[in-house]
Design a protein around this motif. Structure first.
Motif, short mmCIF file in Angstrom:
data_model
loop_
_atom_site.label_atom_id
_atom_site.label_comp_id
_atom_site.label_asym_id
_atom_site.label_seq_id
_atom_site.Cartn_x
_atom_site.Cartn_y
_atom_site.Cartn_z
N LEU A 1 0.83 -1.21 0.00
CA LEU A 1 0.00 0.00 0.00
C LEU A 1 0.86 1.26 0.00
N ILE B 1 2.42 1.45 -3.78
CA ILE B 1 1.63 1.21 -4.98
C ILE B 1 1.65 2.40 -5.94
N LYS C 1 -4.77 0.10 -9.93
CA LYS C 1 -4.32 0.48 -8.59
C LYS C 1 -5.48 0.48 -7.61
N ASN C 2 -6.61 0.97 -8.06
CA ASN C 2 -7.79 1.04 -7.19
C ASN C 2 -8.23 -0.36 -6.77
N THR D 1 -5.66 -1.99 -4.46
CA THR D 1 -5.77 -1.39 -3.13
C THR D 1 -6.93 -2.01 -2.37
N LYS E 1 -6.52 -4.00 1.20
CA LYS E 1 -7.27 -3.59 2.40
C LYS E 1 -8.13 -4.74 2.92
N ASP F 1 -0.68 2.19 8.53
CA ASP F 1 0.02 1.87 7.28
C ASP F 1 1.53 1.77 7.48
N ARG G 1 -14.08 -0.52 -3.88
CA ARG G 1 -13.03 -0.66 -4.91
C ARG G 1 -13.10 -2.00 -5.65
#
Length: 577
Positions: free
Chosen positions: A130, A133, A143-144, A147, A151, A173, A210
């Motif tokens: 994360l 990225i 990427k979305n 991610t 998560k 993070d 996402r």
């Protein structure tokens, strides 16, 4: 750097050793089996593969290698989580008996000993991805979605920490390295259970926005979807509403768990019901109608929400060899207890303790819930073209049969998850491909029914959810009787959950969150002795595993002692240990 440091932080930092470049030195040799972080961040496909490999870490316990995957091998190699509950026992121990006997301690954590360190290692690996990225050259859409996957995986790891230990250390993070000050007190501060669940739920809400709704050609089977994120949220919020999680919200408190039955917060139950309903309202999932036993052998059906898939290069333990009866050359690994057998009702829906049920203790396996026959092998059961014989004298699956060291100590063998198309002898190249299902639609219906009943009572939607599970093809159990009050419906839902989700890693957490473990886990681990006289069989209860015990501290696992010591005492241990 200070010499003292927390082992899990060390593991988290060491996990990136394979991703970090060193100064060039005359003696430096670049290993051919490792990939540098520079290479991963410079190649979008390598980075995506790094993310996909994080799924392999969604495990609870076991060895570091592929020999102990989730579900099918939780202990040193072969024991399942069911074998530290009243569902089964590990015939050959596999570091489970000490937990069954109440000997769990910070210095002796048995099969559960690696959960803390493994979880934080995985969280650190996710944090690395994360954090970096945005350095990877790929589309914003990719990427979305990646991610969202990361998560989800991180929230799954926190869910494992929460349900085993209570309040977690929320590291955000942060990517910890060995050059950091690993004696910083903030690294060891445990959040409350509510704070921990709120954090994981927020991550899942983000992930759900996402992630795609469907697995398709670009999003292969086994990757997380919107439904997987919402299903994990449903489970977490159900736990959050349960008595244990309200009583033990403060990690430094010593709650009276015996008061759990009187602990309830309607707003929490409402939130849990809404979370389950959100999965139902996707209108994507349904109950599998192709047979209860086949459900666990199929890699693609509409009931599965999230699962772990296996390939020839990454198999789980051969279930048929590990758990099969000794008369078939099986090892009798995780053997069901009489406690579990007695939980199955008759096919008319009545408990075997009901004198009107038709149950005959000397003919105990006739007219039982059909899920019983799909889950447990018993004396007289048909199996692989023959009949299971646990009787003496002369039964091939008793201690008088071949390989008698593998004879079931309980008198039963596992049936669920077993694929009769796989060989028992020499299975290594063709077995071990059954998927492990983390979330399926039946769990969501059970989550909804429990939460809605606690929030509003046994309304029509509660009945509909439970009756749908009971009435599906191959089960065909009668509907629940009308007119149940909240307490009666609660008992019915708990009984249904026990049967429907048997051996799927729910019972261990359910009896704890309901704060009934001091009752259920202090009942002896029973089995059966079967003796034959002519054509007559006599069935007598026996104790399969001596000394079964559960104390109040066992509602939560202990954090391993070396973790507490390495933190300089800053990490808070769970109550009573």
């Amino acid at each position: 750097m200070k010499k003292k440091f927390k082992k899990y932080l060390y593991m988290l930092a060491a996990a990136t050793a394979t991703l970090t470049s060193c100064k060039k030195d005359f003696l430096d040799i670049q290993p051919t089996h490792l990939v540098s972080d520079v290479s991963i961040l410079a190649d979008s496909m390598l980075f995506q593969n790094y993310v996909l490999n994080r799924y392999l870490g969604v495990k609870l316990s076991g060895n570091e290698g592929e020999g102990s995957p989730p579900g099918f091998g939780r202990a040193f190699e072969y024991a399942m989580l069911s074998s530290i509950t009243d569902e089964s026992m590990a015939n050959h121990d596999d570091n489970t008996w000490l937990i069954q006997r109440g000997q769990l301690a910070p210095e002796n954590t048995g099969m559960a000993g690696t959960i803390w360190a493994r979880s934080y290692r995985s969280i650190r690996e996710v944090n690395y991805a994360l954090t970096n990225i945005d350095k990877v050259n790929m589309s914003s859409g990719n990427k979305n979605r990646l991610t969202g996957e990361l998560k989800f995986i991180r929230a799954f790891r926190y869910h494992d920490l929460i349900r085993n230990y209570g309040g977690a250390v929320l590291v955000g993070d942060k990517v910890t390295s060995l050059t950091d000050d690993l004696q910083d007190p903030s690294l060891f501060k445990r959040s409350t259970i509510k704070e921990s669940i709120d954090y994981a739920v927020a991550e899942l809400d983000d992930a759900a926005q996402r992630l795609p709704l469907n697995n398709d050609n670009s999003w292969v089977l086994g990757r997380a979807t919107k439904g997987a994120a919402l299903a994990l949220k449903s489970r977490l919020l159900l736990y959050a509403a349960s008595p244990l999680y309200i009583l033990a919200n403060d990690p430094s408190a010593k709650p009276n768990y015996a008061n759990g039955a009187n602990t309830s917060d309607p707003t929490r139950w409402q939130a849990a019901a809404a979370a389950a309903k959100a999965v139902m309202d996707l209108n994507k999932y349904s109950l599998y109608q192709g047979g209860y036993r086949q459900l666990f052998l199929s890699q693609d059906n509409n009931e599965v929400i999230f699962q772990r898939l296996y390939t020839k290069n990454a198999r789980h333990v051969p279930m048929e060899l590990n758990n099969g009866p000794n008369g078939y050359n099986g090892w009798g690994g995780n053997v069901p207890l009489q406690n579990m057998v007695d939980a199955y009702p008759m096919s008319n829906g009545k408990l075997i303790t009901d004198p009107t049920s038709g149950y005959d203790p000397q003919n105990p396996y006739v007219n039982r819930d059909p899920r019983f026959y799909a889950t447990i092998l018993f004396n007289g059961a048909s199996y692989r073209g023959s009949t299971v014989e646990t009787y003496t004298p002369g039964g091939k699956d008793s201690q008088e049969g071949p390989s008698n060291w593998n004879t079931s100590k309980s008198g039963y063998y596992l049936r669920k998850f077993m694929d009769d198309n796989n060989p028992i002898d020499n299975p290594w190249e063709v077995a071990g491909f059954q998927p492990w299902i983390y979330f399926r639609y039946a769990e969501i219906l059970l989550n909804y029914a429990e939460a809605q009943n606690e929030a509003a009572g046994p309304d029509a939607s509660v009945y509909n959810a439970i009756n749908a599970i009971r009435s599906r093809a191959s089960v065909n159990m009668p509907d629940l009787p009308l007119g149940l009050n909240k307490e009666q419906m609660r008992a019915a839902i708990r009984a249904e959950r026990r049967i429907e989700l048997a051996f799927e890693e729910h019972r261990f957490y359910d009896v704890r969150r309901w704060t009934i473990a001091e009752v259920t886990e202090n009942i002896p681990a029973y089995g059966v002795t079967v003796t034959r006289s002519g054509n007559t069989f006599n069935y007598n209860q026996k104790v399969a595993l001596s000394g079964r015990r559960f104390d109040p501290q066992h509602y939560w696992l202990p954090i391993p002692r070396f973790e507490i010591q390495a933190s300089g005492g800053q990490l808070t241990q769970n109550p009573f240990y």
